[in-house]
Design an enzyme around this catalytic site. Sequence first.
Site, mmCIF file in Angstrom:
data_model
loop_
_atom_site.group_PDB
_atom_site.id
_atom_site.type_symbol
_atom_site.label_atom_id
_atom_site.label_comp_id
_atom_site.label_asym_id
_atom_site.label_seq_id
_atom_site.Cartn_x
_atom_site.Cartn_y
_atom_site.Cartn_z
ATOM 1 N N SER A 158 0.851 -1.188 0.000
ATOM 2 C CA SER A 158 0.000 0.000 0.000
ATOM 3 C C SER A 158 0.883 1.232 0.000
ATOM 4 O O SER A 158 2.044 1.187 0.446
ATOM 5 C CB SER A 158 -0.882 0.003 1.254
ATOM 6 O OG SER A 158 -1.453 1.279 1.483
ATOM 7 N N TYR A 184 -0.014 0.000 10.514
ATOM 8 C CA TYR A 184 -0.392 -0.442 9.169
ATOM 9 C C TYR A 184 0.757 -0.212 8.195
ATOM 10 O O TYR A 184 1.123 -1.102 7.415
ATOM 11 C CB TYR A 184 -1.633 0.318 8.710
ATOM 12 C CG TYR A 184 -2.069 -0.023 7.304
ATOM 13 C CD1 TYR A 184 -2.611 -1.267 6.998
ATOM 14 C CD2 TYR A 184 -1.946 0.914 6.274
ATOM 15 C CE1 TYR A 184 -3.007 -1.581 5.703
ATOM 16 C CE2 TYR A 184 -2.342 0.613 4.980
ATOM 17 C CZ TYR A 184 -2.874 -0.637 4.692
ATOM 18 O OH TYR A 184 -3.268 -0.944 3.416
#
Length: 313
Positions: A158, A184
């Site tokens: 990501s 994350y």
Amino acid sequence: MSPITTPFQRHSTAAEVIQGIDLRGQRAVITGASSGIGVETARALASAGADVTLAVRSLEAGHRVAQDIIDTTGNSRVQVALLDLSNPASVAAFVASWDGPLHLLINNAGVMATPEQHTPQGWELQFATNHLGHFALATGLHASLAAARGARIVSLSSAGHTRSPVVFGDIHFRNRLYDPFLAYGQSKTANVLFAVEASRRWGEDGITANAVMPGAVRTEGVANLKLTAEQIAQAQASRPNQLDTFWKTPAQGAATSVLVATSPLLDGIGGRYFEDGQEAGPHVPGTMTGVAAYALDPKQARRLWEVSADLLT
């Protein structure tokens, strides 16, 4: 080492990317294939004739998706298997149940910006799910990947990886304040580093691994997040001349995964990071495009592999 370029771009769909590709006789596993990008990745591979296994936490949801893919592609070779990446026993059971070669492993599943949680082993949940679970899955299936003689692994990362390197001194937030987006980001950096080291270690087995940034897809988990002003500004800065600067459809979000998994342009290519159908350039601070240098660092990749193996021992 020249960057890989392709005819595809941000708005390409998985169906467009896989047009003309024949995957008959090849076997694929897609984790998290009961919703969003995973569904469209599985649909595209099935449409090209692959034998597809949906590795999912909910068998009910998995069987519902499998039937839909069978109905829309005409390919009945779509299986469903239970897999909870945060549970080492579940990963081990999946690995033990697999027999024969594996040509495509799409490490698609993940969690994003969750409240602070730790597994029974003491691992931070996002790192455990997004990285360690997939690491255990891939290493457990290594012999099957090697048997395929040209297997590819796709590791979904990501743009969030630019928020944090892997903080080896405190991976599991035992001594630092927990931040869901830093956690994350760390896990998504780990996904890229895995691809770098897997390609180095397993290249002689014919296995390549690459990382992809699918783009922002309005899945249930993502849609429930409240984007900060900083994140919105970064998205706009990344693509200032486009009205649709942020969201993709699931079919568009799956395109880069499918491209990296199947395109002849990537034969023998590993350890790289792709976005919007192209190999990404260096990350530009203040934007949400490109790959951070620390995510491609071979020393960090090797260290992460060794740390991960020790944690799973």
